[in-house]
Design an enzyme around this catalytic site. Sequence first.
Site, PDB file in Angstrom:
ATOM      1  N   LYS A 185       0.854  -1.049   0.138  1.00  0.00           N
ATOM      2  CA  LYS A 185       0.099  -0.270  -0.012  1.00  0.00           C
ATOM      3  C   LYS A 185       0.885   1.112   0.086  1.00  0.00           C
ATOM      4  O   LYS A 185       2.018   1.261   0.412  1.00  0.00           O
ATOM      5  CB  LYS A 185      -0.913   0.092   1.242  1.00  0.00           C
TER       6      LYS A 185
HETATM    7  C1  LIG Z   1      -9.680  -1.650  -1.166  1.00  0.00           C
HETATM    8  C2  LIG Z   1      -9.516  -2.448  -0.131  1.00  0.00           C
HETATM    9  N1  LIG Z   1      -9.944  -2.813   1.025  1.00  0.00           N
HETATM   10  C3  LIG Z   1      -9.594  -3.704   2.073  1.00  0.00           C
HETATM   11  C4  LIG Z   1      -8.356  -4.144   1.886  1.00  0.00           C
HETATM   12  C5  LIG Z   1      -7.894  -5.157   2.903  1.00  0.00           C
HETATM   13  O1  LIG Z   1      -6.861  -4.924   3.485  1.00  0.00           O
HETATM   14  P1  LIG Z   1      -5.756  -6.076   4.386  1.00  0.00           P
HETATM   15  O2  LIG Z   1      -5.395  -6.761   3.299  1.00  0.00           O
HETATM   16  O3  LIG Z   1      -4.825  -5.249   5.206  1.00  0.00           O
HETATM   17  O4  LIG Z   1      -6.696  -6.662   5.274  1.00  0.00           O
HETATM   18  C6  LIG Z   1      -7.444  -4.034   0.735  1.00  0.00           C
HETATM   19  C7  LIG Z   1      -6.260  -4.650   0.704  1.00  0.00           C
HETATM   20  O5  LIG Z   1      -6.037  -5.588   0.048  1.00  0.00           O
HETATM   21  C8  LIG Z   1      -8.041  -3.113  -0.190  1.00  0.00           C
HETATM   22  O6  LIG Z   1      -7.429  -3.012  -1.546  1.00  0.00           O
END
Ligand SMILES: Cc1ncc(COP(=O)(O)O)c(C=O)c1O
Length: 362
Positions: A185
Amino acid sequence: MISVANPQAQVVALRDEINTAIAAVLDSGIYILGPKVQQFEKEFAAFIGAPFAVGVANGTDAVRLALMALGIVVGDEVITVSHSAVATVSAITETGACPVMVDISPSHYCIDVAAIEAAITPKTRAIVPVHIYGQPADMLAIMALAERYDLKVVEDCAQAHGAAIGLQKVGTFGHAAAFSFYPTKNLGALGDGGAVVCKDAAVFDRLQCLRQYGWKTRYISDSHGVNSRLDELQAAVLSVKLKYLESGNGLRRAIAGRYSEALQHSGIIVPKIREGATHAMHLYVVQSEARTELASHLASYGVATALHYPAAIHQQAAYGQKAALSHTEYLYQRLLSLPMYPELGDAEIDQVCLGLKAWNKE
Ligand SMILES: Cc1ncc(COP(=O)(O)O)c(C=O)c1O
């Protein structure tokens, strides 16, 4: 091959600072929810321009706990998009609520506000707009609609650290906002991490209980909660990296500018940025009816590409939904992500641009 993302490049660039931060945690003897987490929460809230931030284990939990803290329960309906990481919909499902996926705007790729209104039923309690690829959703219209129908809004900012509408950063429009610090990210940890940002002190208090077994005081649970904590090592690394987020986003936008220039007259549709908005350019995603050929063409120039995402969520077995989403389905045949991270060097950017300029000319 020039990769689409490269989280190691920033670690290499900041190695000494990161090592020092990690060593301080090792020496502190405190490894979970300690002073480094508190410091990072304050810094991150200040960066976003919100009163509160609560560190949690990952971005999926950030969406889930934000909804729970706002009172979303079993049987509620939550409107979101199918054009996102599966995590958005998974998080809604985890609360016991029913995700209702609606279509997106074909030009900006974010949730279509008219489609939200059309999907509202007496059971609707919340909206989760996703600032996909770093493009801000139409938050002013969404908040006006939410107010009219008395709905809660959780912004999914997992791809949009530092994106803004005017001078206001995303994450400060809704009742709460969820961030992911997954390593690729714009602000990435060296493992999993996430945060919920909010304005309301009561929501902040609930989030602090929710992320740690519902504890009001140590070992004593007032309400049901989960284990979703941010650890000290990740927080310390995030504090180092936060200092470089704004400049990193600037570099991403400059790279995007180079690509878009190279693609003039190519027939390929480049990202369209919402008027008055600042795009975080987490991903640079083009549209082409010949994306498979474009991907092979770029591969022959040593340039990797990726699909974000290979299948729309409403068409996946786990979260299938009958209603057709025509813009989403159309775009899923055409979208292609190009390399995008701040540490891309001039020679690599030139190489991508060479491949882009040669498209259709061979
Ligand atoms: C739009 C979106 N929402 C939620 C997430 C979830 O984040 P994480 O992978 O840290 O649980 C991600 C990441 O993959 C994402 O790109």
